[in-house]
Design a protein around this motif. Sequence first.
Motif, PDB file in Angstrom:
ATOM      1  N   ALA B   8       0.949  -1.209   0.039  1.00  0.00           N
ATOM      2  CA  ALA B   8      -0.029   0.296  -0.009  1.00  0.00           C
ATOM      3  C   ALA B   8       0.651   1.190   0.059  1.00  0.00           C
ATOM      4  O   ALA B   8       0.573   2.277   0.669  1.00  0.00           O
ATOM      5  CB  ALA B   8      -1.042  -0.020   1.298  1.00  0.00           C
ATOM      6  N   TYR B   9       1.820   1.128  -0.584  1.00  0.00           N
ATOM      7  CA  TYR B   9       2.837   2.363  -1.120  1.00  0.00           C
ATOM      8  C   TYR B   9       3.626   2.873   0.200  1.00  0.00           C
ATOM      9  O   TYR B   9       4.774   2.937   0.213  1.00  0.00           O
ATOM     10  CB  TYR B   9       2.221   3.436  -1.616  1.00  0.00           C
ATOM     11  CG  TYR B   9       2.962   4.597  -1.998  1.00  0.00           C
ATOM     12  CD1 TYR B   9       3.524   4.588  -3.413  1.00  0.00           C
ATOM     13  CD2 TYR B   9       2.754   5.921  -1.437  1.00  0.00           C
ATOM     14  CE1 TYR B   9       4.444   5.522  -3.579  1.00  0.00           C
ATOM     15  CE2 TYR B   9       3.609   6.952  -1.964  1.00  0.00           C
ATOM     16  CZ  TYR B   9       4.424   6.753  -2.876  1.00  0.00           C
ATOM     17  OH  TYR B   9       5.151   7.923  -3.417  1.00  0.00           O
ATOM     18  N   LEU B  10       2.977   3.409   1.151  1.00  0.00           N
ATOM     19  CA  LEU B  10       3.631   4.128   2.363  1.00  0.00           C
ATOM     20  C   LEU B  10       4.345   3.295   3.405  1.00  0.00           C
ATOM     21  O   LEU B  10       3.751   1.775   3.326  1.00  0.00           O
ATOM     22  CB  LEU B  10       2.563   4.749   3.132  1.00  0.00           C
ATOM     23  CG  LEU B  10       1.751   6.060   2.870  1.00  0.00           C
ATOM     24  CD1 LEU B  10       0.716   6.427   3.552  1.00  0.00           C
ATOM     25  CD2 LEU B  10       2.844   7.128   2.619  1.00  0.00           C
ATOM     26  N   ASP B  11       5.283   3.560   3.573  1.00  0.00           N
ATOM     27  CA  ASP B  11       6.074   2.733   4.646  1.00  0.00           C
ATOM     28  C   ASP B  11       5.415   2.675   6.179  1.00  0.00           C
ATOM     29  O   ASP B  11       4.575   3.427   6.238  1.00  0.00           O
ATOM     30  CB  ASP B  11       7.521   3.547   4.981  1.00  0.00           C
ATOM     31  CG  ASP B  11       7.376   4.654   5.658  1.00  0.00           C
ATOM     32  OD1 ASP B  11       7.556   5.184   6.627  1.00  0.00           O
ATOM     33  OD2 ASP B  11       6.974   5.678   4.838  1.00  0.00           O
ATOM     34  N   ILE B  58      -5.511  -0.197   5.271  1.00  0.00           N
ATOM     35  CA  ILE B  58      -5.766  -1.260   4.528  1.00  0.00           C
ATOM     36  C   ILE B  58      -5.025  -2.628   4.770  1.00  0.00           C
ATOM     37  O   ILE B  58      -3.915  -2.441   5.298  1.00  0.00           O
ATOM     38  CB  ILE B  58      -5.791  -1.022   3.033  1.00  0.00           C
ATOM     39  CG1 ILE B  58      -6.902  -1.895   2.332  1.00  0.00           C
ATOM     40  CG2 ILE B  58      -4.512  -1.119   2.521  1.00  0.00           C
ATOM     41  CD1 ILE B  58      -6.956  -1.546   0.642  1.00  0.00           C
ATOM     42  N   GLY B  59      -5.583  -3.908   4.817  1.00  0.00           N
ATOM     43  CA  GLY B  59      -4.932  -5.008   4.849  1.00  0.00           C
ATOM     44  C   GLY B  59      -4.961  -5.981   3.846  1.00  0.00           C
ATOM     45  O   GLY B  59      -6.037  -5.438   3.101  1.00  0.00           O
ATOM     46  N   ARG B  63     -11.619  -5.618   1.159  1.00  0.00           N
ATOM     47  CA  ARG B  63     -12.360  -5.305  -0.232  1.00  0.00           C
ATOM     48  C   ARG B  63     -12.556  -3.912  -0.111  1.00  0.00           C
ATOM     49  O   ARG B  63     -13.523  -3.294   0.589  1.00  0.00           O
ATOM     50  CB  ARG B  63     -13.656  -6.220  -0.109  1.00  0.00           C
ATOM     51  CG  ARG B  63     -13.253  -7.619  -0.103  1.00  0.00           C
ATOM     52  CD  ARG B  63     -14.562  -8.770  -0.119  1.00  0.00           C
ATOM     53  NE  ARG B  63     -15.656  -8.131   1.188  1.00  0.00           N
ATOM     54  CZ  ARG B  63     -15.180  -8.978   2.280  1.00  0.00           C
ATOM     55  NH1 ARG B  63     -14.426  -9.499   2.513  1.00  0.00           N
ATOM     56  NH2 ARG B  63     -16.046  -8.480   3.443  1.00  0.00           N
ATOM     57  N   LEU B  64     -12.042  -3.356  -1.210  1.00  0.00           N
ATOM     58  CA  LEU B  64     -12.201  -1.921  -1.208  1.00  0.00           C
ATOM     59  C   LEU B  64     -13.139  -1.515  -2.509  1.00  0.00           C
ATOM     60  O   LEU B  64     -12.972  -2.102  -3.596  1.00  0.00           O
ATOM     61  CB  LEU B  64     -10.655  -1.368  -1.609  1.00  0.00           C
ATOM     62  CG  LEU B  64     -10.527   0.112  -1.971  1.00  0.00           C
ATOM     63  CD1 LEU B  64     -10.726   1.035  -0.758  1.00  0.00           C
ATOM     64  CD2 LEU B  64      -9.236   0.428  -2.446  1.00  0.00           C
ATOM     65  N   LYS B  86      -2.177  -2.215  -7.681  1.00  0.00           N
ATOM     66  CA  LYS B  86      -0.899  -2.363  -7.992  1.00  0.00           C
ATOM     67  C   LYS B  86       0.009  -2.302  -6.695  1.00  0.00           C
ATOM     68  O   LYS B  86       0.909  -3.050  -6.598  1.00  0.00           O
ATOM     69  CB  LYS B  86      -0.542  -1.160  -8.862  1.00  0.00           C
ATOM     70  CG  LYS B  86       0.854  -1.065  -9.500  1.00  0.00           C
ATOM     71  CD  LYS B  86       1.130  -0.074 -10.295  1.00  0.00           C
ATOM     72  CE  LYS B  86       2.709   0.145 -10.983  1.00  0.00           C
ATOM     73  NZ  LYS B  86       2.795   1.086 -11.786  1.00  0.00           N
ATOM     74  N   THR B  87      -0.216  -1.633  -5.769  1.00  0.00           N
ATOM     75  CA  THR B  87       0.572  -1.260  -4.529  1.00  0.00           C
ATOM     76  C   THR B  87       0.175  -2.417  -3.585  1.00  0.00           C
ATOM     77  O   THR B  87       1.000  -2.853  -2.715  1.00  0.00           O
ATOM     78  CB  THR B  87       0.754  -0.135  -3.988  1.00  0.00           C
ATOM     79  OG1 THR B  87      -0.827   0.496  -3.455  1.00  0.00           O
ATOM     80  CG2 THR B  87       1.238   1.089  -4.960  1.00  0.00           C
ATOM     81  N   ALA B  88      -0.826  -2.705  -3.501  1.00  0.00           N
ATOM     82  CA  ALA B  88      -1.408  -3.688  -2.236  1.00  0.00           C
ATOM     83  C   ALA B  88      -2.162  -4.912  -2.702  1.00  0.00           C
ATOM     84  O   ALA B  88      -2.318  -5.800  -2.042  1.00  0.00           O
ATOM     85  CB  ALA B  88      -2.327  -2.801  -1.376  1.00  0.00           C
TER      86      ALA B  88
END
Lengths: 375, 279
Positions: B8-11, B58-59, B63-64, B86-88
């Motif tokens: 999910a992109y962020l550290d 998000i984990g 479901r988004l 893409k990221t998650a």
Amino acid sequence: MYVAVKGGEKAVKNSQRLVAKKRRGDISVQKISMDQIANQLGLGVDRVMAEGSLYDVTAAAMAIQQAQGDMTEAVFLVRAFRTTLKRFGNSIPVQTTKMTAIRRVSGIFKDIPGGQILGPTYDYTHRLIEPDPDHAPDPPCDRHTDTAPPDKTAACDDISPLPEELPRVIDILQAQGLLQQDETTPPGDAAEDLTRQPLAFPVSRNLRLQALARGDEGFVLGTAYSLQRGFGLDRHPFLGELKVGYVAVRYTPPELGFDIHIGRIKLTECVMVNRQDDAVRKAAGFETGYGLVFGQNERKAMSMSLLDRSLAARKNTGKTDYPAQDPEFILSHCDSVESSGFVQHLKLPHYVDFQSELVFIRNRRKDHTPDKGNP
Amino acid sequence: MPLSYNFAYLDEQSKKMIRRSILKAIAIPGFQVPFGGREMPLPYGWGTGGIQLTAAIIGPDDRLKVIDQGSDDTVNAISIKAFFKKTAGIAITEETKEATIIQTRHRIPETPLQKGQIMVFQVPIPEPLQFIEPKKSQTVKMHGFEEYGSMHVKLYEDIAKFGRIATAFDYPVQVHQRYIMSPSPIPKYDNPKLHRSPAVHLFGAGREKRIYAVPPYTDVVSLDFEDYPFELEKWDGACAVCGSTDSFLDEIITDDTGTRVFICSDTEYCKKNTGNPAP
């Protein structure tokens, strides 16, 4: 009927394909290399590094190419890359007095300790577009061919033998007791970081300088200009010192316990001097404004130091008659990624909100009560 | 340059910081919590606040659902879904009932939200008093002292000038009898959906670096006066596709002479009504 709201995914894909095509342009024309951008568009790279808040020549050159030369877009790309990098520590504050200067000028003293160095500048060129500005044979320094990493551009700066240490010009005024003390900024670990915390007002000087250093060049320039035109300054400011050059960056890894040299960065540093004669509060003297920017960007560093002074003034005099004296006005609006994003978000659909407005207007027209005051 | 990014992109440190701000926001309903907003690869104004909130909570099992203007298929919703795919690599759904997290711009779905669901709002201007007092240093004090008279004066001036309150979207609400809050630019039609909602409502403003929240079952009251009560938008017709008369309708111009039809802004709700559930 759903044509109007369907097909988003396909449209986005097509648009990305088109932009890739546009970026490449005519395929019979040779592609630009990163090295060419880093070397021949160096000032552009400097600007992207400064506003992107990341000293990385390769990333900035790649961003400029990917953005088709749109500098604000390139800054955005660098910022989005920077945000993912781990912050592993603070360097030791760089010593600009030990800068290897390629250029150093002062507008207040004819002769300064260490001397004035004109260095590379467009200041005294005639701005005539020439068919080939480099019609003269290539300058001798062309050691870095395409195999050399782009940050070797430094190799091109003709560094004449200069004193190891250039004393700061304002130290002359300081020694004579003519300078007001600046707010002290906490060094090292105590420094705040604008990229890790939101801007809050009143704002400290170190956050103010950070915001200006990464602020949009055009905005910072324009608002500094407004000061000079009387929208915030009542007299002419002076350039104490403007210096461009390389400084060593030193860092103490916690596991080592002593500091090591981790690289060199190019900086532009500026100190502006203004006369101060608010006799009620303090003795007459001078006060300064400070600017420090990645790369060579004199326009930006000078504008920054003018704003640094005028934004500090609020605390001293409590007056904000003009935008360029108001920290909240300047610092909340100087970031190009923020302003460009928010202005351009108007391109996004607003069907729902506009629908609410339409319903309001239609209902209002249905009202029988005639408007008061409106024919 | 490294080409791998975290889930999910962020550290994880940034996510923790955002989650701490969310907890604070939930503890003080309607209060704007300043947070160290990160720069995202999408522009400010495109929902960076909402994206940061979603990225922080998000984990892999979530479901988004992402909507913009009520629709699952507008360009910005597509782009945000593509970002999280893409990221998650998480599951995307269009079903309001199926979603665990619903990120939205400008609407709340017509299908009632349930306990356990999280709504994430993209907020352009978190400060409801912004157009009354542009200075943050002032508005912070106004909230602190619950000094909301100027907001009521503004609404009163609307009535004096127009005969009714002229705010059609981003209509201010008071949360838990304390803070005045911007519900984000949802049409005022959606305001009642926030009142005592079983879902968690999180609001993220990326550019302004503020997070605020409405916890489940919290009072959210649209500001009004006894003699000029809060009123909702009304349409004369029904949705031209599903015939619904109880949803927010968008106007579609169908030809050059300006013929207009109305259709549901919530595309998933509309499909359901026509017996054609979303994939």
